[in-house]
Design a protein around this motif. Sequence first.
Motif, PDB file in Angstrom:
ATOM      1  N   GLY A  94      10.674   1.498  -7.195  1.00 52.73           N
ATOM      2  CA  GLY A  94      10.820   2.953  -7.335  1.00 52.73           C
ATOM      3  C   GLY A  94       9.846   3.746  -6.479  1.00 52.73           C
ATOM      4  O   GLY A  94       9.946   4.972  -6.398  1.00 52.73           O
ATOM      5  N   THR A  95       8.895   3.066  -5.830  1.00 53.66           N
ATOM      6  CA  THR A  95       7.875   3.823  -5.093  1.00 53.66           C
ATOM      7  C   THR A  95       7.682   3.380  -3.643  1.00 53.66           C
ATOM      8  O   THR A  95       6.931   4.015  -2.908  1.00 53.66           O
ATOM      9  N   CYS A  96       8.338   2.293  -3.207  1.00 49.96           N
ATOM     10  CA  CYS A  96       8.145   1.858  -1.806  1.00 49.96           C
ATOM     11  C   CYS A  96       8.940   2.785  -0.881  1.00 49.96           C
ATOM     12  O   CYS A  96       9.690   3.649  -1.332  1.00 49.96           O
ATOM     13  N   ARG A  97       8.807   2.595   0.421  1.00 47.69           N
ATOM     14  CA  ARG A  97       9.463   3.521   1.357  1.00 47.69           C
ATOM     15  C   ARG A  97      10.982   3.442   1.262  1.00 47.69           C
ATOM     16  O   ARG A  97      11.665   4.446   1.471  1.00 47.69           O
ATOM     17  N   TYR A 106      17.390  -1.902  -1.051  1.00 46.66           N
ATOM     18  CA  TYR A 106      16.554  -2.543  -0.026  1.00 46.66           C
ATOM     19  C   TYR A 106      15.105  -2.678  -0.481  1.00 46.66           C
ATOM     20  O   TYR A 106      14.268  -3.088   0.311  1.00 46.66           O
ATOM     21  N   CYS A 107      14.776  -2.301  -1.715  1.00 50.93           N
ATOM     22  CA  CYS A 107      13.375  -2.259  -2.178  1.00 50.93           C
ATOM     23  C   CYS A 107      12.525  -3.362  -1.539  1.00 50.93           C
ATOM     24  O   CYS A 107      12.880  -4.532  -1.566  1.00 50.93           O
ATOM     25  N   PHE A 108      11.386  -2.971  -0.946  1.00 48.22           N
ATOM     26  CA  PHE A 108      10.520  -3.924  -0.247  1.00 48.22           C
ATOM     27  C   PHE A 108       9.400  -4.431  -1.147  1.00 48.22           C
ATOM     28  O   PHE A 108       8.531  -5.174  -0.704  1.00 48.22           O
ATOM     29  N   ASP A 109       9.367  -3.982  -2.400  1.00 52.01           N
ATOM     30  CA  ASP A 109       8.237  -4.355  -3.260  1.00 52.01           C
ATOM     31  C   ASP A 109       8.722  -4.675  -4.682  1.00 52.01           C
ATOM     32  O   ASP A 109       8.185  -4.158  -5.651  1.00 52.01           O
TER      33      ASP A 109
HETATM   34 ZN   LIG Z   1      10.857  -0.219  -3.942  1.00 54.96          ZN
END
Ligand SMILES: [Zn+2]
Length: 362
Positions: A94-97, A106-109
């Motif tokens: 909910g907070t990555c780029r 695509y969440c990277f975290d």
């Molecule tokens: Zn994310």
Amino acid sequence: MAQEVRGVIAPGKDEPVRIETIVVPDPGPGEAVVQIQACGVCHTDLHYKQGGISDDYPFLLGHEAAGVVESVGAGVTDVAPGDFVVLNWRAVCGTCRACLRGRPWYCFDTHNAEQKMTLASTGQELSPALGIGAFAEKTLVAAGQCTKVDPAVAPEVAGLLGCGVMAGIGAAINTGNVGRGDTVAVIGCGGVGDAAVAGSYLAGAAKVIAVDIDDRKLETARTMGATHTVNSRDTDPVEAIRELTGGFGADVVIEAVGRPETYRQAFYARDLAGTVVLVGVPTPEMKLELPLLDVFGRGGALKSSWYGDCLPSRDFPMLIDLHLQGRLPLDKFVTETIRLDEVEQAFERMHSGDVLRSVVVL
Ligand SMILES: [Zn+2]
Ligand SMILES: [Zn+2]
């Protein structure tokens, strides 16, 4: 109070898996303990056992699972004890780029539970497969890994959405953006490929061409919605796909093998400005060689699909609903149900080629 339950452990490289007593801590903030009802046996579990993913033994295997939330930690509001859930291996942050740009698939975290489950006998920390570890009576996950779905579905069917089946369906409907009237070819008809066939059919593709070297797999692909089949052992698949599409090639070609030679087939079997989706997983030594002029000149899109570019909160409940309405034959992916102590034999049967999914039912 931490609980002791039974789980399937891969103790070391290529050693047979075995059942051990594991300790599952109470859920901390943002975590949930899930009572597992069913968990499919995936090739990724076998790769963990063989050391193909990392050396962090012992692994707690299993990751295509459905069950009931038993307890949740502080701050968890999306799921509650008693909820029937499918587990996913990408709890978005909910907070990555990517999340902040409105593309959480695509969440990277993505994250997992912070606390560790351990072996009761030695206290050793366990590495849960894909952050899940669901060949166990109970497991500890991040609450975001639990997606609530309609409890009317059979758990052994629902759990499969958690990995390979979602990857295949998503490769078609999310990454490939298959729509009504499209022509689609799917190269490689294992579980993921068959799911891509089912996803293309669901999306309204006019033709779904299944390609494999095994006639039995092609037969199964027909039951998933393939309108045409090509055995690429005796027929050039590029020629055959072009022939079936008016000489042009398919609008979307889904590569569900993960090898350079099948990727080249996919590349040349698509129409001009068509889309290739790579959902098969290659190995590190593989190299792809293509004339750059063909990459440019043929236009369109060459895409990769991780986990079917799925957003579990959006896709899991929708696909379960469509299954319950009789529009998506998820039950056909369950070849057999087995007990927790039969995972090792299920790994052996994988090589025979006539099992789509063995599913452990607890
Ligand atoms: Zn994310
Ligand atoms: Zn899997």
